[in-house]
Design an enzyme around this catalytic site. Structure first.
Site, PDB file in Angstrom:
ATOM      1  CD  GLU A 154      -2.855  -1.263   2.332  1.00  0.00           C
ATOM      2  OE1 GLU A 154      -3.329   0.022   3.299  1.00  0.00           O
ATOM      3  OE2 GLU A 154      -3.633  -2.221   2.770  1.00  0.00           O
ATOM      4  CG  HIS A 184      -8.795   6.510   2.462  1.00  0.00           C
ATOM      5  ND1 HIS A 184      -8.715   6.520   1.416  1.00  0.00           N
ATOM      6  CD2 HIS A 184      -7.957   5.504   3.814  1.00  0.00           C
ATOM      7  CE1 HIS A 184      -8.924   4.703   0.857  1.00  0.00           C
ATOM      8  NE2 HIS A 184      -7.730   4.703   2.348  1.00  0.00           N
ATOM      9  NE  ARG A 222      -4.338   5.496   3.848  1.00  0.00           N
ATOM     10  CZ  ARG A 222      -5.112   4.652   5.024  1.00  0.00           C
ATOM     11  NH1 ARG A 222      -5.439   5.194   5.870  1.00  0.00           N
ATOM     12  NH2 ARG A 222      -5.104   3.262   4.060  1.00  0.00           N
ATOM     13  CG  HIS A 230      -9.717   6.518   7.151  1.00  0.00           C
ATOM     14  ND1 HIS A 230     -10.798   6.066   6.740  1.00  0.00           N
ATOM     15  CD2 HIS A 230      -9.168   5.706   6.881  1.00  0.00           C
ATOM     16  CE1 HIS A 230     -10.484   4.660   6.793  1.00  0.00           C
ATOM     17  NE2 HIS A 230      -8.965   4.335   6.976  1.00  0.00           N
ATOM     18  NE  ARG A 258      -4.237   5.293   9.827  1.00  0.00           N
ATOM     19  CZ  ARG A 258      -4.343   4.364   9.368  1.00  0.00           C
ATOM     20  NH1 ARG A 258      -3.959   3.311   9.173  1.00  0.00           N
ATOM     21  NH2 ARG A 258      -5.638   4.438   9.052  1.00  0.00           N
TER      22      ARG A 258
END
Length: 526
Positions: A118, A238, A284, A341, A376
């Site tokens: 990811e 997100h 992100r 998110h 994060r």
């Protein structure tokens, strides 16, 4: 009045991970607002990041976590996370968690755990279950294990449909909490130690991937009790939530981009090369801002038409959702936009889960160890709850209060409930106004003018704060408290870092500092 050795508020991955251990030395009460299976944990799609390949793999996981956090990660906390992670995941496997594996017919990997990649990860280390239902599989296996322990020992009580009202503080120590049960009855629970594992606060924004239970209750309760709260300005949006008028902001997992999905603007162009060398697998915060900017000229889409895999088998949950809108991965362009998110901030703790108040501990999304910094790393959240829930439990077992259970009833002061009861309809309108205010002025792109409008709007909402001792009124109070902390911290941070972006301060400050709030004041500390 009830008395237990340990009170755990929240039944997600952090709370259950702790309860499994606490039962070894005392009685445990686990409370949750809805049914036990309903938590942010159960909604986690992508997977759990864990370095199962030895010391070199652990070291790389640490560096990826540090890099994603944009200079604000607590390295000691991150080192604990990645080092303890493999051991905790092995426990999950022993308890029956069914992570996806390669079929036995696969000559190179038959029977081994599947690993995917990811955003901002340097290699494939994400374990998943049932394709895109990793959180639910972990939640189910942990709950099954907890129930087995409860039957065997008789020392765990699981209380559903119970809303936490406030913490009880006596002599500077947290000694329990007041709870509202499903029938509207107020219960008082005294405990030798209290763990806040109540999850995040995505419902503070109108657009969120979080379930309805995520209203920041534990963070607000701790703040009202006098605990320090840290880094509340860092809310992760997100990048890819489903974007269709009237549809929920359903999470479209980062794993889609890990499997090769592209992002296209309204002109049909891939655009991430203009924003980051890692393209769609950039951190992100970078991807979310890029989609926001490109979306000013029209809809942004997720494109998997070029991916030659069985996407329905790999992403069964996402595929089922999309069929409701006559869309299909691999065939159609999927409209996306960012949504709130994950909260990187929370109740300030050390690596062992201790807060600034004796007797009170926190773990998971409700806590802030600094492990995520300003942004994060994808799929570190489930690992955080697993690791720090266990560490908090070990600390609680060694430090639980010895006198708290013997204190007299006169030590308890009833929570203040304003006279009158606001109707449920009026309460819902009030909450909706707060959420729209936060999305508009304290969301992904911020500036002093907008944050000032948010602050004044929140001040104005105080006058009509919903009254009454019922769940939605309590959630309204907690959302307002969390919103105030986010706005105050965001105003104080005059720089752009990670998930916090100020249009009027677009550069990062040279000094990396954490915001700390206590009793209405914001300070920035190294």
């Amino acid at each position: 009045m009830e008395r237990v050795d340990f009170l755990v508020i929240g039944a997600g991955i952090a709370g259950l991970s702790a309860a499994i251990r606490l039962v070894d030395v005392g009685s445990v009460l686990v409370v949750t607002k809805e049914e036990l299976a309903e938590s942010n944990t159960a909604y986690a799609q992508g997977g759990i990041a864990v370095a199962m390949g030895g010391d070199e793999d652990v070291a790389l996981h640490l560096e990826d976590t540090m890099a994603a956090g944009d200079g604000l990660v607590n390295r000691a906390a991150a080192a604990v996370l990645v080092a303890e992670g493999p051991k905790r995941v092995e426990e999950l496997l022993a308890w029956g968690t069914a992570f996806d594996r390669y079929p036995e017919s696969d000559a190179g990997n038959g029977g081994e755990l599947m690993r995917t990649r990811e955003g901002a990860h340097s290699l494939s280390r994400i374990l998943h279950a049932n394709g895109d239902a990793t959180g639910r599989e972990i939640a189910v296996s942990l709950l099954r294990h907890v129930r087995e322990i409860a039957v065997r020992t008789g020392r765990i009580e699981l209380m559903e449909w119970t809303t936490s009202v406030d913490l009880i503080v006596d002599g500077g120590r947290v000694v329990g909490a007041t709870l509202l049960d499903g029938e509207g009855g107020l219960r008082v629970v005294r405990a030798g130690a209290v763990l806040l594992a109540s999850g995040g606060a995505g419902q503070v924004y109108s657009d969120t991937t979080n379930p309805a239970v995520a209203t920041g209750d534990g963070i607000a309760m701790a703040y009202r009790a006098g605990a320090e709260v840290s880094d509340m300005e860092f809310y992760q949006f997100h990048p890819t939530a489903f974007s269709e008028p009237g549809a929920p902001r359903f999470l479209l997992s980062e794993a889609l981009r890990g499997e090769g999905a592209h992002l296209l603007n309204a002109k049909g162009e891939r655009f991430m090369e203009r924003y980051h060398p890692l393209l769609e697998l950039a951190p992100r915060d970078v991807v979310a801002r890029a989609i926001t900017r490109e979306g000013m000229d029209g809809t942004v889409y997720l494109d998997m038409r070029h991916v030659k895999k069985d996407l329905q088998a790999r992403f069964p949950g996402i595929s089922r959702f999309l069929t409701k809108y006559r869309l299909e991965l691999g065939r159609d362009l999927i409209p996306v936009r960012p949504a709130a998110h994950y909260l990187m901030g929370g109740v300030r703790t050390d690596v062992q889960g201790r807060t600034s108040l004796p007797g009170l501990y926190a773990a998971g999304e409700a806590a802030c160890t600094g492990v995520h910094g300003a942004n994060r790393l994808a799929s570190n959240s489930l690992l955080e709850g697993l690791v720090f829930g266990a560490l908090a439990a070990e600390t609680m077992m060694g430090e639980r209060g010895t006198g708290a259970l013997g204190l007299g009833d006169e030590a308890w002061v009833a929570p203040v409930a304003p006279a009158g009861v606001t109707s449920e309809a009026a309460t819902e309108r009030w909450i909706a106004e707060l959420r729209e205010l936060m999305w508009r002025y304290a969301g992904l792109l911020r500036d002093e003018g907008g944050l000032g409008l948010a602050q004044r709007g929140l001040d104005a909402l105080v006058v009509s704060m919903p009254k009454g001792l019922y769940r939605r009124a309590l959630e309204a109070r907690n959302l307002h408290c969390v919103a105030q902390m986010i706005v105050a911290s965001a105003l104080g941070r005059e720089e752009s870092r990670g998930a916090h972006y100020r249009n009027d301060f677009p550069l990062r400050d040279g000094a990396a500092k954490h915001s700390v709030m206590r009793q209405g004041r914001v300070e920035f500390v190294a």
